[in-house]
Design a protein around this motif. Structure first.
Motif, mmCIF file in Angstrom:
data_model
loop_
_atom_site.group_PDB
_atom_site.id
_atom_site.type_symbol
_atom_site.label_atom_id
_atom_site.label_comp_id
_atom_site.label_asym_id
_atom_site.label_seq_id
_atom_site.Cartn_x
_atom_site.Cartn_y
_atom_site.Cartn_z
ATOM 1 N N THR A 39 6.009 -8.381 7.055
ATOM 2 C CA THR A 39 5.480 -7.034 6.837
ATOM 3 C C THR A 39 6.499 -5.968 7.204
ATOM 4 O OG1 THR A 39 4.530 -6.976 9.071
ATOM 5 C CG2 THR A 39 3.104 -7.759 7.297
ATOM 6 N N CYS A 97 -2.696 0.488 -4.215
ATOM 7 C CA CYS A 97 -2.233 -0.863 -4.003
ATOM 8 C C CYS A 97 -1.280 -1.226 -5.150
ATOM 9 C CB CYS A 97 -3.438 -1.804 -3.992
ATOM 10 S SG CYS A 97 -3.076 -3.539 -3.804
ATOM 11 N N TYR A 111 6.497 -1.411 7.611
ATOM 12 C CA TYR A 111 5.656 -0.217 7.642
ATOM 13 C C TYR A 111 6.498 1.050 7.629
ATOM 14 C CZ TYR A 111 2.063 -3.469 9.278
ATOM 15 O OH TYR A 111 1.183 -4.521 9.379
ATOM 16 N N TRP A 168 0.858 -1.184 0.000
ATOM 17 C CA TRP A 168 0.000 0.000 0.000
ATOM 18 C C TRP A 168 0.899 1.240 0.000
ATOM 19 C CZ3 TRP A 168 -5.079 0.253 -0.768
ATOM 20 C CH2 TRP A 168 -5.846 -0.902 -0.557
ATOM 21 N N LEU A 175 -5.703 -3.096 4.367
ATOM 22 C CA LEU A 175 -4.956 -2.153 5.196
ATOM 23 C C LEU A 175 -5.925 -1.621 6.247
ATOM 24 C CD1 LEU A 175 -2.193 -0.736 5.593
ATOM 25 C CD2 LEU A 175 -3.165 1.208 4.341
ATOM 26 N N ILE A 182 -1.269 -4.267 7.758
ATOM 27 C CA ILE A 182 -1.486 -4.850 6.440
ATOM 28 C C ILE A 182 -1.661 -6.351 6.600
ATOM 29 C CG2 ILE A 182 1.000 -5.129 5.978
ATOM 30 C CD1 ILE A 182 0.369 -4.492 3.014
#
Length: 116
Positions: free
Chosen positions: A57, A95, A59, A36, A80, A69
């Motif tokens: 993941t 996306c 971020y 994202w 998300l 996510i």
């Protein structure tokens, strides 16, 4: 043809929550990394969160602890979850699917507006 369609954006007050969805079609995406990104007016597009095929993941620092996510490979969908939204989270959220050999496909984006 590979296609990504985002949904779930909208207007929310500061402190509120939204869940964005990215539905993928035209292929099998369980082996893809999915991400994202967001772009605010006058700003460059930036990574918000990313999830690998294995579920790892990462971020952006600005959203750590607030955004999550996740992916449902059976539904070819990435989510998300955005909590504790701030004014500065206002942006168009995109996306992206990435293949191991470098191919990338973007969705059309969904607007998120945080305003009181």
């Amino acid at each position: 043809q590979v296609q990504l369609v985002e949904s779930g954006g909208g207007l929310v007050q500061p402190g509120g929550s939204l869940r964005l969805s990215c539905a993928a079609s035209g292929g099998v995406f369980s082996d893809n990394a999915m991400g994202w990104y967001r772009q605010a007016p006058g700003q460059q597009r930036e990574l918000v969160a990313r999830i690998t095929s294995g579920g790892s993941t990462n971020y952006a620092d600005s959203v750590k602890g607030r955004f999550t996510i996740s992916r449902d490979n059976a539904k070819n969908t990435v989510y998300l979850q955005m909590n504790s939204l701030k004014l500065e989270d206002t942006a168009v959220y995109y996306c992206k699917a990435t293949w191991w050999y470098g191919r990338e496909v973007w969705g059309q984006g969904t607007q998120v507006t945080v305003s009181s």
